[in-house]
Design a protein around this motif. Sequence first.
Motif, PDB file in Angstrom:
ATOM      1  N   ARG A  59       0.861  -1.180   0.000  1.00 54.81           N
ATOM      2  CA  ARG A  59       0.000   0.000   0.000  1.00 54.81           C
ATOM      3  C   ARG A  59       0.900   1.234   0.000  1.00 54.81           C
ATOM      4  O   ARG A  59       2.043   1.192   0.463  1.00 54.81           O
ATOM      5  CB  ARG A  59      -0.935   0.003   1.209  1.00 54.81           C
ATOM      6  N   LEU A  60       0.369   2.315  -0.515  1.00 52.17           N
ATOM      7  CA  LEU A  60       1.125   3.551  -0.675  1.00 52.17           C
ATOM      8  C   LEU A  60       0.564   4.625   0.253  1.00 52.17           C
ATOM      9  O   LEU A  60      -0.654   4.740   0.405  1.00 52.17           O
ATOM     10  CB  LEU A  60       1.045   4.039  -2.122  1.00 52.17           C
ATOM     11  N   ILE A  61       1.438   5.426   0.847  1.00 55.43           N
ATOM     12  CA  ILE A  61       1.010   6.573   1.653  1.00 55.43           C
ATOM     13  C   ILE A  61       1.309   7.826   0.845  1.00 55.43           C
ATOM     14  O   ILE A  61       2.471   8.173   0.613  1.00 55.43           O
ATOM     15  CB  ILE A  61       1.733   6.612   3.007  1.00 55.43           C
ATOM     16  N   VAL A  62       0.253   8.504   0.405  1.00 53.90           N
ATOM     17  CA  VAL A  62       0.410   9.716  -0.396  1.00 53.90           C
ATOM     18  C   VAL A  62       0.779  10.875   0.524  1.00 53.90           C
ATOM     19  O   VAL A  62       0.078  11.161   1.498  1.00 53.90           O
ATOM     20  CB  VAL A  62      -0.884  10.049  -1.167  1.00 53.90           C
ATOM     21  N   THR A  63       1.883  11.560   0.191  1.00 56.19           N
ATOM     22  CA  THR A  63       2.368  12.661   1.029  1.00 56.19           C
ATOM     23  C   THR A  63       2.341  14.013   0.311  1.00 56.19           C
ATOM     24  O   THR A  63       2.244  15.048   0.965  1.00 56.19           O
ATOM     25  CB  THR A  63       3.810  12.401   1.506  1.00 56.19           C
ATOM     26  N   HIS A  64       2.453  14.008  -1.018  1.00 54.78           N
ATOM     27  CA  HIS A  64       2.505  15.253  -1.787  1.00 54.78           C
ATOM     28  C   HIS A  64       1.835  15.049  -3.140  1.00 54.78           C
ATOM     29  O   HIS A  64       1.822  13.928  -3.670  1.00 54.78           O
ATOM     30  CB  HIS A  64       3.955  15.693  -2.070  1.00 54.78           C
ATOM     31  N   THR A  65       1.342  16.128  -3.685  1.00 55.59           N
ATOM     32  CA  THR A  65       0.956  16.146  -5.090  1.00 55.59           C
ATOM     33  C   THR A  65       1.403  17.466  -5.693  1.00 55.59           C
ATOM     34  O   THR A  65       1.269  18.531  -5.063  1.00 55.59           O
ATOM     35  CB  THR A  65      -0.546  15.928  -5.300  1.00 55.59           C
ATOM     36  N   ASP A  66       1.985  17.395  -6.871  1.00 57.15           N
ATOM     37  CA  ASP A  66       2.497  18.566  -7.593  1.00 57.15           C
ATOM     38  C   ASP A  66       3.416  19.412  -6.718  1.00 57.15           C
ATOM     39  O   ASP A  66       3.413  20.657  -6.784  1.00 57.15           O
ATOM     40  CB  ASP A  66       1.340  19.408  -8.132  1.00 57.15           C
ATOM     41  N   GLY A  67       4.202  18.742  -5.875  1.00 57.73           N
ATOM     42  CA  GLY A  67       5.205  19.415  -5.061  1.00 57.73           C
ATOM     43  C   GLY A  67       4.742  19.873  -3.707  1.00 57.73           C
ATOM     44  O   GLY A  67       5.571  20.216  -2.855  1.00 57.73           O
ATOM     45  N   PHE A  68       3.434  19.875  -3.430  1.00 52.28           N
ATOM     46  CA  PHE A  68       2.919  20.422  -2.176  1.00 52.28           C
ATOM     47  C   PHE A  68       2.398  19.310  -1.261  1.00 52.28           C
ATOM     48  O   PHE A  68       1.767  18.358  -1.732  1.00 52.28           O
ATOM     49  CB  PHE A  68       1.805  21.428  -2.470  1.00 52.28           C
ATOM     50  N   PRO A  69       2.632  19.437   0.052  1.00 53.45           N
ATOM     51  CA  PRO A  69       2.203  18.389   0.983  1.00 53.45           C
ATOM     52  C   PRO A  69       0.689  18.319   1.132  1.00 53.45           C
ATOM     53  O   PRO A  69      -0.017  19.329   1.032  1.00 53.45           O
ATOM     54  CB  PRO A  69       2.871  18.784   2.304  1.00 53.45           C
ATOM     55  N   VAL A  70       0.212  17.107   1.369  1.00 57.46           N
ATOM     56  CA  VAL A  70      -1.203  16.853   1.612  1.00 57.46           C
ATOM     57  C   VAL A  70      -1.341  16.092   2.921  1.00 57.46           C
ATOM     58  O   VAL A  70      -0.358  15.570   3.469  1.00 57.46           O
ATOM     59  CB  VAL A  70      -1.836  16.027   0.464  1.00 57.46           C
ATOM     60  N   GLN A  71      -2.563  16.043   3.444  1.00 60.78           N
ATOM     61  CA  GLN A  71      -2.821  15.171   4.579  1.00 60.78           C
ATOM     62  C   GLN A  71      -2.622  13.734   4.112  1.00 60.78           C
ATOM     63  O   GLN A  71      -3.170  13.329   3.086  1.00 60.78           O
ATOM     64  CB  GLN A  71      -4.246  15.392   5.080  1.00 60.78           C
ATOM     65  N   HIS A  72      -1.812  12.982   4.834  1.00 61.74           N
ATOM     66  CA  HIS A  72      -1.402  11.656   4.384  1.00 61.74           C
ATOM     67  C   HIS A  72      -2.605  10.727   4.210  1.00 61.74           C
ATOM     68  O   HIS A  72      -3.504  10.687   5.052  1.00 61.74           O
ATOM     69  CB  HIS A  72      -0.404  11.045   5.358  1.00 61.74           C
ATOM     70  N   GLN A  73      -2.595  10.009   3.094  1.00 65.46           N
ATOM     71  CA  GLN A  73      -3.651   9.053   2.784  1.00 65.46           C
ATOM     72  C   GLN A  73      -3.027   7.733   2.344  1.00 65.46           C
ATOM     73  O   GLN A  73      -2.107   7.722   1.528  1.00 65.46           O
ATOM     74  CB  GLN A  73      -4.547   9.576   1.656  1.00 65.46           C
ATOM     75  N   GLN A  74      -3.536   6.633   2.884  1.00 67.60           N
ATOM     76  CA  GLN A  74      -3.059   5.315   2.467  1.00 67.60           C
ATOM     77  C   GLN A  74      -3.972   4.778   1.369  1.00 67.60           C
ATOM     78  O   GLN A  74      -5.196   4.757   1.520  1.00 67.60           O
ATOM     79  CB  GLN A  74      -3.028   4.346   3.651  1.00 67.60           C
ATOM     80  N   VAL A  75      -3.369   4.356   0.262  1.00 68.17           N
ATOM     81  CA  VAL A  75      -4.144   3.912  -0.895  1.00 68.17           C
ATOM     82  C   VAL A  75      -3.485   2.677  -1.497  1.00 68.17           C
ATOM     83  O   VAL A  75      -2.339   2.332  -1.192  1.00 68.17           O
ATOM     84  CB  VAL A  75      -4.229   5.022  -1.969  1.00 68.17           C
TER      85      VAL A  75
END
Length: 559
Positions: free
Chosen positions: A347-363
Amino acid sequence: MNKHTPVPQPTRRTVLLAGTAVAGAGLLAACTKSSRTPGKGDSSTTGSGAELVSPSGPQVAAADAKRTRTGRTTTVALTATAGTVDLGGPMVKTWTFGGQLPGREIRFTAGDALEAKVANHLPAPTAVHWHGLALRNDMDGVAPITQRAIAAGGSFTYRFTLDTPGTYWFHPHVGVQLDRGLYAPLIVEDPHEPLAYDSEWVVVLDDWLDGTGTTPDDVKAMLTMGMSSPAASASPSASDSMGGMASMPGMDMSSSASAGASSTAMPGMSGMPGMGGGAASSYMLMGATSTLLGGDAGDVKYPYYLVNGRVPAAPEVFTSKPGKKIRLRLINAGGDTAFRVALGGHRLIVTHTDGFPVQHQQVDALLIGPGERYDVLVTLGDGVFPLAALAEGKGAAGRALVRTGWGSAPAVGVRPKELDGMLMTGAQLRAADSVRLASKTVDRTHRLELTGSMSSYNWAINGRRFDMNQPTANPFLAREGQRIRLEFVNKTTMWHPMHLHGHTFQLGADGPRKDTAIVLPGRTVACDFDADNPGQWLIHCHNVYHGEAGMMGLLGYTT
């Protein structure tokens, strides 16, 4: 906080140079060898009479002076050249930076200055756009708006400071050169990195047709004729285009750690030569659909889908150890393809999109449109695992491998079950508190209706096809300090990855900060940003063929 270990650099493919490129200065008599910014210091007048800030005017210099600087400079040399590339078996003639595919990664620290001297050894003019960077306008690399194109045999030096860390990349903004091999990652490191991990892997995804019997320019010419043309009518359907590839044998890896539990065969894993009959019309995609994308999956049938420049039969292998935490920086450099990405057995923990941090999500999987980037963390298991990049709706895929132990690699056709698990798109993420836009009244709203159709290939914004020779005719106006809202209203039957230069916007009230967002058919996406980077900036569809057909506009700051 633990510091991560030094980043291992992936092995890049070298190019067998085809000899000295044609100087070709006579091809463009109007282009000088040293390409300077047009209209230096002067403003432009729009069709409505508004005066626009010049790309190199005093307002641009004043905004640039506010950027945080370390005093350090990273210097790189980039050579755009023609040659033959080994994709891991298939040999194709194309254009690259420095004879590598992808080009050599540029990496520096936020606050550092970058000095990049570009030498054009191609038989045509070019320029370099620094995708996602909020840099000074005259370094944005959009000819002829922010600079003259770099003539064949000429050179140009880009100099700018960037104080925002993140995952970015660079590519040309001249015609459909993006759909060749002229691209590379650009990583801006955070001097106060909050994430703890052991190593990084930069992963560049691409759809590939250059040198396989056609060129992007040939395909653009065919698409421009429209789907109603006789040549298009004779083009095979999406299901026909897979030919024997759709029946490529797979392997049931349900009991193997190599692919993750319950993996199944993935039809149409790309990487077989001979797809496409050589004529541009055979590269026109018809009948391919995706529920995720709201209908049509794309316009172009690509022979290959690449991960870090390799076909699935000869994949790049990232080697590590069980239990290690790695940071994947995922970049979609494709011209027409959205990729659904998953790592088998993880599973992947998303930390950033397009260079900017996001609230971490496991997908389990991510959908990545052209121009988008995602950073994810993953703790590796023990075995050999496929990193699958499914060309959404196109019946084919690219792949790489992660090896942490003994075992054979999963078969080329294996489809990790994670591709069908919990999937995340950018619109479902939330901005991290540190980068969320402050609440503020919107000062100006621009409605951008995305219009056009495949039948006539007349892609446009608000029914007007953008003319690069008259870029300031109908700009979307902004004044420095304003909160601007862009409302992308998709009136077409296709999805469009819309990209704004020089800024990042926020999706909705608390969505992620991004510079590229997928707009599905029949949907409206509202994007807010603060007008804090004066100049003249493109807004366009990052499907390179849609953009070049006319789905572009200009954001112009008024004086």
